[in-house]
Design an enzyme around this catalytic site. Structure first.
Site, PDB file in Angstrom:
ATOM      1  N   SER A 184     -24.956 -21.583  24.725  1.00  0.00           N
ATOM      2  CA  SER A 184     -24.387 -20.669  25.498  1.00  0.00           C
ATOM      3  C   SER A 184     -23.130 -20.204  24.914  1.00  0.00           C
ATOM      4  O   SER A 184     -22.484 -21.059  24.582  1.00  0.00           O
ATOM      5  CB  SER A 184     -24.170 -21.583  27.041  1.00  0.00           C
ATOM      6  OG  SER A 184     -25.489 -21.786  27.445  1.00  0.00           O
ATOM      7  N   GLU A 204     -17.306 -21.026  25.211  1.00  0.00           N
ATOM      8  CA  GLU A 204     -18.011 -22.240  25.058  1.00  0.00           C
ATOM      9  C   GLU A 204     -18.409 -22.740  23.772  1.00  0.00           C
ATOM     10  O   GLU A 204     -18.038 -23.794  23.501  1.00  0.00           O
ATOM     11  CB  GLU A 204     -19.130 -22.602  25.963  1.00  0.00           C
ATOM     12  CG  GLU A 204     -19.730 -23.701  26.118  1.00  0.00           C
ATOM     13  CD  GLU A 204     -20.929 -24.070  27.385  1.00  0.00           C
ATOM     14  OE1 GLU A 204     -21.575 -24.515  27.280  1.00  0.00           O
ATOM     15  OE2 GLU A 204     -20.565 -23.249  28.374  1.00  0.00           O
ATOM     16  N   ARG A 246     -17.203 -29.221  31.168  1.00  0.00           N
ATOM     17  CA  ARG A 246     -17.307 -29.078  29.816  1.00  0.00           C
ATOM     18  C   ARG A 246     -15.916 -29.301  29.029  1.00  0.00           C
ATOM     19  O   ARG A 246     -15.614 -28.805  27.990  1.00  0.00           O
ATOM     20  CB  ARG A 246     -17.469 -27.443  29.597  1.00  0.00           C
ATOM     21  CG  ARG A 246     -18.841 -26.809  30.404  1.00  0.00           C
ATOM     22  CD  ARG A 246     -19.987 -27.562  29.552  1.00  0.00           C
ATOM     23  NE  ARG A 246     -21.072 -27.020  30.294  1.00  0.00           N
ATOM     24  CZ  ARG A 246     -21.779 -27.638  31.215  1.00  0.00           C
ATOM     25  NH1 ARG A 246     -21.259 -28.625  31.804  1.00  0.00           N
ATOM     26  NH2 ARG A 246     -22.809 -27.057  31.796  1.00  0.00           N
TER      27      ARG A 246
END
Length: 332
Positions: free
Chosen positions: A236, A310, A187
């Protein structure tokens, strides 16, 4: 109260007025005190001090060259994984639109603009008989943001398909970088500080179009079954912990801590997938962020694991004074 306003009316922001005058040849749109909440998937948040919507890459380069270096610059895509705080965003917000949304078949790959929706890229790849990009059908948002955070789902991520990326640097220079230059990790991608992703080349493998479409349909069905895709949400909320920290995914830790369905004002932890926050209709950005912090605290107390956000949380809380141009905006 929108950024730049007082009880007595609008306030002139000198750097903003100077920039608008300097961009007399700008062909896109320049909007002072532009509301941003309706542009986000959560439907919350304040205004941008100045919203810049360039017509194309040349327009973007022109704007970046003229924005004073001490003025913060923030790029927003589809805003699917973003909470914009209620006080708005100081400085310049750049939003890429139609001029950055072209897709072209290029041999065993696609050349796609940063404003292309991930789902659109997946579908275009299927039409061209190119496999390997189906996972993009499970990622909400636009391609520029997907590159910048190495977005992934269903067993793959951007690092596996990116051939090259074109960026425009903070001083307005156009560069093409090989995918490896972004030094991808989970990520995360190392996009040069202040640069804006404008175009990419994605690699695929020739395959049967019907088989590719079937895989996309499976991903969409799985996402629909497991996630609150029709709600006001942001994808998310927390990253899955590294395997050496926990063998459980974020949602499992949240569920174990008893947070499924937890509410705060108009914000709620989804009953369907508890790694999703929801705006049930009248939430504020502050409520969503505070609820997320409550979840992190409960998970830490219950499991010893500290979840990492996130979703990006950007801007300033309502009531906090705007930063001076010399104060760079900090983000969580």
């Amino acid at each position: 109260m929108p950024a730049g306003d007082t009880p007595d009316g609008p306030v002139t922001v000198q750097w903003r007025e100077d920039l608008i005058r300097a961009l007399a040849d700008f062909r896109g749109r320049l909007t002072p005190d532009a509301p941003l909440g309706a542009r986000t998937w959560f439907r919350v948040g304040g205004a941008a001090e100045l919203l810049v919507q360039p017509a194309d890459a040349r327009d973007l380069a022109l704007a970046l060259r003229h924005i004073p270096l001490e003025v913060p610059v923030r790029v927003l895509g589809a805003c699917s994984n973003t909470i914009i705080r209620d006080g708005g965003i100081d400085g310049v917000v750049i939003r890429l639109g139609r001029g950055f949304a072209e897709i072209a078949h290029d041999g065993n790959g696609l050349i796609a603009g940063a404003a292309c929706l991930d789902m659109t890229v997946a579908e275009h790849a299927a039409t061209c008989g190119l496999a390997g990009m189906e996972f993009l059908a499970g990622i909400p948002g636009a391609l520029g943001g997907a590159v910048s955070m190495n977005a992934g789902a269903y067993g793959s991520d951007i690092s596996t398909i990116l051939d090259w990326v074109e960026i425009i640097t903070r001083d307005g220079e156009a560069l093409r970088l090989p995918g490896g230059a972004l030094k991808f990790s989970y990520r995360h991608a190392l996009v040069p500080q202040g640069a804006v992703v404008v175009r990419t080349r994605l690699c695929g493998q020739p395959s049967n179009t019907l088989a590719i479409r079937e895989r996309i349909a499976q991903i969409r069905a799985a996402r629909e079954a497991a996630q609150p895709v029709r709600a006001r949400t942001g994808g998310s909320t927390f990253r899955n912990p590294a395997p050496d920290i926990s063998d459980r995914k974020a949602w499992e830790l949240i569920d174990a801590a008893g947070c499924r369905g937890l509410t705060l004002g108009g914000a709620q932890v989804s009953e369907k997938h508890c790694n999703f926050l929801l705006n049930t209709g009248n939430a504020t950005a502050a409520e969503l962020e505070e609820l997320g912090e409550m979840v992190r605290l409960r998970v830490r107390e219950h499991t010893g694991v500290t979840l990492e956000w996130e979703i990006r949380r950007i801007g300033r809380p309502l009531g906090r004074a705007a930063a001076t141009p010399l104060c760079k905006e900090t983000t969580a």
